[in-house]
Every structure is written in C-alpha cells, then in structure tokens.
Write a protein that holds these residues in place. Structure first.
Motif, short mmCIF file in Angstrom:
data_model
loop_
_atom_site.label_atom_id
_atom_site.label_comp_id
_atom_site.label_asym_id
_atom_site.label_seq_id
_atom_site.Cartn_x
_atom_site.Cartn_y
_atom_site.Cartn_z
N ILE A 153 -10.43 10.19 -4.05
CA ILE A 153 -9.72 10.14 -2.53
C ILE A 153 -9.70 9.34 -1.86
N TYR A 154 -8.63 9.12 -1.10
CA TYR A 154 -8.19 7.99 -0.35
C TYR A 154 -8.99 8.26 1.24
N GLU A 155 -8.80 8.00 2.40
CA GLU A 155 -9.14 8.10 3.11
C GLU A 155 -8.35 7.19 4.03
N ILE A 156 -8.20 7.78 5.33
CA ILE A 156 -6.79 6.74 5.61
C ILE A 156 -7.23 6.90 7.36
N ARG A 157 -7.29 5.85 7.66
CA ARG A 157 -8.31 5.24 9.48
C ARG A 157 -6.97 4.47 9.96
N ARG A 158 -7.09 4.59 11.49
CA ARG A 158 -5.33 4.16 12.08
C ARG A 158 -6.37 3.54 13.42
N ALA A 159 -5.48 3.00 13.18
CA ALA A 159 -5.27 1.86 15.00
C ALA A 159 -4.13 1.13 15.65
N VAL A 160 -4.06 2.13 17.15
CA VAL A 160 -2.92 1.57 17.61
C VAL A 160 -3.07 0.08 18.43
N GLY A 161 -1.88 0.07 18.27
CA GLY A 161 -1.66 -1.51 19.38
C GLY A 161 -3.30 -2.56 19.30
N GLY A 162 -3.76 -2.40 18.09
CA GLY A 162 -4.07 -3.27 18.13
C GLY A 162 -5.72 -2.96 18.60
N GLY A 163 -5.75 -1.51 18.82
CA GLY A 163 -7.30 -0.46 19.37
C GLY A 163 -8.20 -0.60 17.71
N TYR A 190 -2.55 1.09 9.41
CA TYR A 190 -3.19 1.59 8.68
C TYR A 190 -3.89 1.82 8.01
N ARG A 191 -5.23 1.94 7.59
CA ARG A 191 -6.24 1.27 6.54
C ARG A 191 -6.95 1.92 6.04
N ILE A 192 -6.13 2.22 4.42
CA ILE A 192 -6.24 2.86 2.75
C ILE A 192 -7.62 2.52 2.77
N THR A 193 -8.51 3.70 1.61
CA THR A 193 -9.53 2.74 0.94
C THR A 193 -9.58 4.26 -0.26
N ALA A 194 -9.37 3.80 -1.07
CA ALA A 194 -9.85 4.73 -2.48
C ALA A 194 -11.02 4.86 -2.33
N VAL A 195 -11.76 6.14 -2.78
CA VAL A 195 -13.28 6.39 -2.56
C VAL A 195 -13.42 7.02 -3.65
N ARG A 196 -14.89 7.37 -4.52
CA ARG A 196 -14.59 7.95 -5.46
C ARG A 196 -15.86 8.26 -5.77
#
Length: 235
Positions: A153-163, A190-196
């Motif tokens: 599974i790919y986990e997607i995290r997001r940061a806006v404007g350096g937050g 965006y930071r994407i991490t593969a998780v199993r």
C-alpha cells in the motif's frame, strides 16, 4: 452433407450397415451396379477395421489402467504410511532432536532451508503529476518492490507551503488523485511511502509549484528530493 460420416468410427458403422451380409449392398449388389465380389471384399475390409478399432480401444483401456497403477505406486512409495516422505520427516526430526547437522550428510538429503527475511518495499520514483479539469492533482509513480511480495500500500502525505506533513490518503496502486487540495499559490510537497504489513520502505517526496497571475490553477514546475529525482508533468 457427405454420405459417409467424417469420424473413423462413423465410417466403420456406415460400411457395417451397408456392406456386411444382409446389408443393402450385399443383398442388392446386381441391382445397384455392384458385383458380389466387390461387396465381399469391402465387407472383409470393414470387419478388419472393426477388429482394429476394438484392439485400439482395448489397448487404450489397458494403458489407462497401467498409468493409474503407475501413479498409485509412486504415491504409495512417496506418501504412503511409513514410506519415503515419512522417513524424511523422521530423519529431520532426529537431526533436530540431536542438534546434529551431520545427520543430513549421512542421509544424503539437504537440511531444511533457513527462512529468509523479505526485504522492505521499495522507494517510489519517476513521479508524474497531472492537473485535472476540476483542479485535482493526479499523482503517478513507479516503485520496485521485492519479488513475490503482495499487499503493498502506498501512503500519501502532503505539506502545503512548507508546513507539517498530514496524511491525505492511501492507494493500493501506483497512483493517487488528490481532490482535497484547496486553491492557492503555495507549493505543495508530497511524501509517498510504500508499506507492506509492518514493513515500510524509504519515503520519497516531490514538490509541485503552481503558477500565478492566470485564471485557475496551473503547474509551474516540479522538484524532487532524494531518490525520486525523476519527476515530470503528465502529458
């Protein structure tokens, strides 16, 4: 449609019905332009064909029975009570109980394989970003995961404007549509991490920079950090 059937047994049955004694060709040979001798010769050939068919059928049944007997014999040799596989299990249990790996050498069988550790998932790379008509961002990437593994599974995290990074979703495929991004010119990372299961790969991240001054949202460029250096805007 032909007079004589296409199948071999169909041909035999046709000539049996027509050429053997009592059949219309034998009974009416002179009246249908045939000679008794020619009909008798065909009758002999027909009987020979039937005998050959019967012999072939008997051989097929014998071969089928012999093959089943062969399968049963191999099964009894390997899987029967107290047979080969049970003996191999006994040897392995004996070697383990004695803590003596030389038992395998004496028996000339390999020791049990040591369970390996499956590597963690890979790191996403080759990012693609597309801007959909409704303003959502379509993210795509590649990721080389260990062979034979499933359930990544790919986990997607997001940061806006350096937050700070915040979780925005997960995907079972190598793509994700971010339709929760509010309008604005601040860059989005965006930071994407593969998780199993409990294993996590190294995260990769990239930043989308938006254009200013025009109507609606436009993508001005994409930059990446770390291993995901290959990033492009989708065509």
């Amino acid at each position: 449609m032909g007079v004589v059937p296409d199948t071999r047994i169909g041909k035999i049955e046709f000539y049996e019905a027509h050429a053997l004694a009592g059949g219309p060709w034998a009974t009416n040979a002179a009246g249908i332009g045939l000679t008794p001798a020619s009909v008798t010769a065909l009758s002999t050939l027909t009987i020979a064909a039937r005998n050959a068919f019967n012999a072939a059928e008997a051989a097929r049944q014998a071969a089928k029975a012999a093959t089943q007997a062969y399968y049963d014999a191999v099964r009894a040799m390997h899987s029967g009570p107290g047979a080969g596989q049970d003996m191999i299990d006994t040897i392995r249990n004996w070697a383990e109980s004695k803590d003596n790996p030389n038992v395998y050498a004496l028996a000339q069988i390999p020791p049990p394989a040591t369970p390996g550790t499956t590597p963690p998932p890979g790191t996403p790379f080759k990012f693609r970003v597309g801007l959909l008509q409704d303003g959502a961002l379509e993210l795509k990437w590649k990721c080389n995961n260990p062979g034979g593994t499933v359930g990544t599974i790919y986990e997607i995290r997001r940061a806006v404007g350096g937050g700070a990074f915040a979780f925005v979703g997960a995907s079972g495929v190598k793509s994700f549509t971010d339709d929760t991004l509010v309008s604005g010119a601040a860059p989005v990372t965006y930071r994407i991490t593969a998780v199993r299961s409990t294993a996590r790969g190294n995260p990769a991240q990239f930043t989308v920079n938006f254009g200013t001054g025009g109507p609606g949202r436009t993508i001005a460029g994409i930059t990446s950090a770390g291993d995901g250096a290959d990033v492009r805007m989708a065509a």
